[in-house]
Design a protein around this motif. Structure first.
Motif, PDB file in Angstrom:
ATOM      1  N   ARG A 248       0.841  -1.198   0.000  1.00 59.33           N
ATOM      2  CA  ARG A 248       0.000   0.000   0.000  1.00 59.33           C
ATOM      3  C   ARG A 248       0.878   1.251   0.000  1.00 59.33           C
ATOM      4  O   ARG A 248       0.602   2.225  -0.710  1.00 59.33           O
ATOM      5  N   HIS A 249       1.956   1.211   0.775  1.00 53.44           N
ATOM      6  CA  HIS A 249       2.868   2.355   0.852  1.00 53.44           C
ATOM      7  C   HIS A 249       3.586   2.585  -0.484  1.00 53.44           C
ATOM      8  O   HIS A 249       3.820   3.737  -0.881  1.00 53.44           O
ATOM      9  N   LEU A 250       3.920   1.502  -1.185  1.00 51.03           N
ATOM     10  CA  LEU A 250       4.634   1.613  -2.462  1.00 51.03           C
ATOM     11  C   LEU A 250       3.697   1.811  -3.648  1.00 51.03           C
ATOM     12  O   LEU A 250       4.144   1.841  -4.793  1.00 51.03           O
ATOM     13  N   GLY A 251       2.409   1.916  -3.394  1.00 49.84           N
ATOM     14  CA  GLY A 251       1.464   2.224  -4.462  1.00 49.84           C
ATOM     15  C   GLY A 251       1.066   1.050  -5.322  1.00 49.84           C
ATOM     16  O   GLY A 251       0.503   1.239  -6.406  1.00 49.84           O
ATOM     17  N   ARG A 252       1.318  -0.182  -4.859  1.00 52.02           N
ATOM     18  CA  ARG A 252       0.922  -1.349  -5.651  1.00 52.02           C
ATOM     19  C   ARG A 252      -0.544  -1.712  -5.435  1.00 52.02           C
ATOM     20  O   ARG A 252      -1.156  -2.325  -6.299  1.00 52.02           O
ATOM     21  N   ILE A 253      -1.092  -1.360  -4.295  1.00 54.93           N
ATOM     22  CA  ILE A 253      -2.497  -1.641  -4.015  1.00 54.93           C
ATOM     23  C   ILE A 253      -3.125  -0.430  -3.340  1.00 54.93           C
ATOM     24  O   ILE A 253      -2.429   0.434  -2.787  1.00 54.93           O
ATOM     25  N   SER A 254      -4.447  -0.380  -3.426  1.00 54.49           N
ATOM     26  CA  SER A 254      -5.224   0.580  -2.645  1.00 54.49           C
ATOM     27  C   SER A 254      -6.423  -0.174  -2.086  1.00 54.49           C
ATOM     28  O   SER A 254      -6.775  -1.250  -2.584  1.00 54.49           O
ATOM     29  N   GLU A 255      -7.029   0.372  -1.065  1.00 54.61           N
ATOM     30  CA  GLU A 255      -8.135  -0.321  -0.409  1.00 54.61           C
ATOM     31  C   GLU A 255      -9.343   0.593  -0.305  1.00 54.61           C
ATOM     32  O   GLU A 255      -9.218   1.820  -0.207  1.00 54.61           O
ATOM     33  N   THR A 256     -10.493  -0.029  -0.342  1.00 53.01           N
ATOM     34  CA  THR A 256     -11.751   0.684  -0.130  1.00 53.01           C
ATOM     35  C   THR A 256     -12.733  -0.288   0.500  1.00 53.01           C
ATOM     36  O   THR A 256     -12.514  -1.504   0.474  1.00 53.01           O
ATOM     37  N   ARG A 257     -13.786   0.241   1.047  1.00 51.85           N
ATOM     38  CA  ARG A 257     -14.795  -0.619   1.668  1.00 51.85           C
ATOM     39  C   ARG A 257     -16.111  -0.452   0.921  1.00 51.85           C
ATOM     40  O   ARG A 257     -16.577   0.668   0.692  1.00 51.85           O
ATOM     41  N   VAL A 258     -16.677  -1.576   0.514  1.00 52.26           N
ATOM     42  CA  VAL A 258     -17.975  -1.603  -0.155  1.00 52.26           C
ATOM     43  C   VAL A 258     -18.879  -2.517   0.659  1.00 52.26           C
ATOM     44  O   VAL A 258     -18.668  -3.736   0.700  1.00 52.26           O
ATOM     45  N   HIS A 260     -19.962  -4.528   3.597  1.00 54.64           N
ATOM     46  CA  HIS A 260     -19.176  -5.124   4.679  1.00 54.64           C
ATOM     47  C   HIS A 260     -17.882  -5.749   4.155  1.00 54.64           C
ATOM     48  O   HIS A 260     -17.187  -6.450   4.899  1.00 54.64           O
ATOM     49  N   HIS A 261     -17.563  -5.499   2.891  1.00 52.72           N
ATOM     50  CA  HIS A 261     -16.361  -6.078   2.290  1.00 52.72           C
ATOM     51  C   HIS A 261     -15.231  -5.050   2.234  1.00 52.72           C
ATOM     52  O   HIS A 261     -15.463  -3.881   1.912  1.00 52.72           O
ATOM     53  N   ARG A 262     -14.021  -5.511   2.531  1.00 56.62           N
ATOM     54  CA  ARG A 262     -12.826  -4.706   2.287  1.00 56.62           C
ATOM     55  C   ARG A 262     -12.281  -5.114   0.922  1.00 56.62           C
ATOM     56  O   ARG A 262     -11.902  -6.271   0.724  1.00 56.62           O
ATOM     57  N   VAL A 263     -12.263  -4.169   0.000  1.00 54.53           N
ATOM     58  CA  VAL A 263     -11.862  -4.438  -1.381  1.00 54.53           C
ATOM     59  C   VAL A 263     -10.429  -3.954  -1.586  1.00 54.53           C
ATOM     60  O   VAL A 263     -10.098  -2.808  -1.261  1.00 54.53           O
ATOM     61  N   ILE A 264      -9.594  -4.825  -2.117  1.00 52.95           N
ATOM     62  CA  ILE A 264      -8.191  -4.489  -2.393  1.00 52.95           C
ATOM     63  C   ILE A 264      -8.032  -4.372  -3.907  1.00 52.95           C
ATOM     64  O   ILE A 264      -8.321  -5.315  -4.655  1.00 52.95           O
ATOM     65  N   ILE A 265      -7.572  -3.212  -4.363  1.00 52.76           N
ATOM     66  CA  ILE A 265      -7.470  -2.898  -5.789  1.00 52.76           C
ATOM     67  C   ILE A 265      -6.001  -2.890  -6.192  1.00 52.76           C
ATOM     68  O   ILE A 265      -5.160  -2.290  -5.507  1.00 52.76           O
ATOM     69  N   LEU A 266      -5.692  -3.561  -7.296  1.00 47.64           N
ATOM     70  CA  LEU A 266      -4.327  -3.529  -7.825  1.00 47.64           C
ATOM     71  C   LEU A 266      -4.108  -2.190  -8.517  1.00 47.64           C
ATOM     72  O   LEU A 266      -4.850  -1.823  -9.429  1.00 47.64           O
ATOM     73  N   SER A 267      -3.090  -1.470  -8.083  1.00 42.83           N
ATOM     74  CA  SER A 267      -2.847  -0.118  -8.596  1.00 42.83           C
ATOM     75  C   SER A 267      -1.534  -0.070  -9.356  1.00 42.83           C
ATOM     76  O   SER A 267      -0.601  -0.831  -9.074  1.00 42.83           O
ATOM     77  N   ARG A 268      -1.478   0.838 -10.302  1.00 40.89           N
ATOM     78  CA  ARG A 268      -0.238   1.063 -11.046  1.00 40.89           C
ATOM     79  C   ARG A 268       0.757   1.782 -10.148  1.00 40.89           C
ATOM     80  O   ARG A 268       0.397   2.740  -9.462  1.00 40.89           O
ATOM     81  N   PRO A 269       2.032   1.333 -10.115  1.00 40.61           N
ATOM     82  CA  PRO A 269       3.017   2.007  -9.252  1.00 40.61           C
ATOM     83  C   PRO A 269       3.220   3.452  -9.665  1.00 40.61           C
ATOM     84  O   PRO A 269       3.070   3.812 -10.829  1.00 40.61           O
TER      85      PRO A 269
END
Length: 270
Positions: A248-258, A260-269
């Motif tokens: 998350r710190h290096l920008g590879r993933i981001s998170e959001t909540r939809v 009751h689910h925690r969604v992990i999104i693959l992000s471009r560095p």
């Protein structure tokens, strides 16, 4: 005195004329002595001189060609070094277990690739024609194609503070990236699968994932749910949570909540 000087000048002129006449007579005698061979010798000398002139011109042309080829050869060397550097960086980012598996499953392919590569290198060196390497801009595909594998480098891991990095290694983090790509691929397949191909107990989950995929911030991106994290390399233990924090710190993933689910999104560095 003047008469003596004039007399000596006339005498010197006469001597000079006599000397010149003697030389001409000797030349005439020499020509008459060897009339045929003299012409043949001169012809041979002329032919030899012309042949040497042609050789010198050929050498000059060859040197000119080599001089013009030097910049092209330099570009070829630079392109080869650049490609070698890219391959080395890619090799450092790929986990060792993945590299070993790939290499063991393709023993013959490496031989053919090396052979083809050698032939290509020889043909390039022969022609000395180097084209500028095109700049490829990788665009993030909106939910199409396989999930991206944006591995981290040793420099990125080393740039983190010691408390964040902990005992994590480059191999562990990149292995976790492989797992996340597999989770996202399973999610994408479940979303796109028609109802008739899904088990009855999976249809409701597929509908739920489709709703999540259409929400703002998730639409068009590769994602998975936190509940999907079940190994083999990434687990919801202390090490797994530390890996998620690093990514998350290096920008590879981001998170959001939809919901009751925690969604992990693959992000471009970055």
């Amino acid at each position: 005195m003047e008469a003596k000087e004039a007399g000596s000048s006339v005498e010197s002129i006469i001597v000079s004329f006599n000397t010149r006449i003697s030389e001409l007579q000797e030349l005439i005698i020499a020509r008459n002595m060897y009339p045929g061979s003299a012409v043949a010798d001169l012809t041979a000398v002329d032919a030899a001189v012309k042949a040497m002139e042609l050789q010198v011109q050929s050498i000059k042309d060859r040197l000119r060609e080599e001089t013009l080829a030097l910049p092209k050869a330099k570009k070829l060397i630079e392109a080869s070094l650049k490609q070698q550097k890219k391959l080395q960086e890619m090799a450092t980012h790929v986990p060792s277990h993945l590299t070993t598996k790939t290499m063991s499953s393709l023993p013959d392919s490496n031989h053919h690739l090396q052979s083809d590569s050698s032939k290509d290198d020889l043909s390039l060196l022969g022609s000395l024609k180097v084209e500028e390497e095109p700049v490829v801009v990788h665009k993030e595909k909106k939910g199409r194609g396989p999930p991206p594998l944006w591995y981290i480098s040793g420099d990125e891991l080393g740039s983190l503070s010691s408390y964040m990095r902990g005992r994590l290694t480059l191999e562990k983090v990149n292995a976790a990236i492989n797992d996340m790509a597999a989770y996202a691929e399973s999610t994408a397949q479940l979303i796109s699968a028609p109802k008739k191909k899904l088990p009855e107990n999976m249809w409701e989950r597929a509908l739920e994932l489709r709703d999540i995929a259409m929400t703002e911030g998730v639409k068009g991106k590769h994602f998975f749910l936190e509940s999907d994290i079940k190994g083999p390399s990434l687990k919801l233990d202390n090490t797994g949570k530390a890996i998620l924090t690093v990514l998350r710190h290096l920008g590879r993933i981001s998170e959001t909540r939809v919901g009751h689910h925690r969604v992990i999104i693959l992000s471009r560095p970055h």
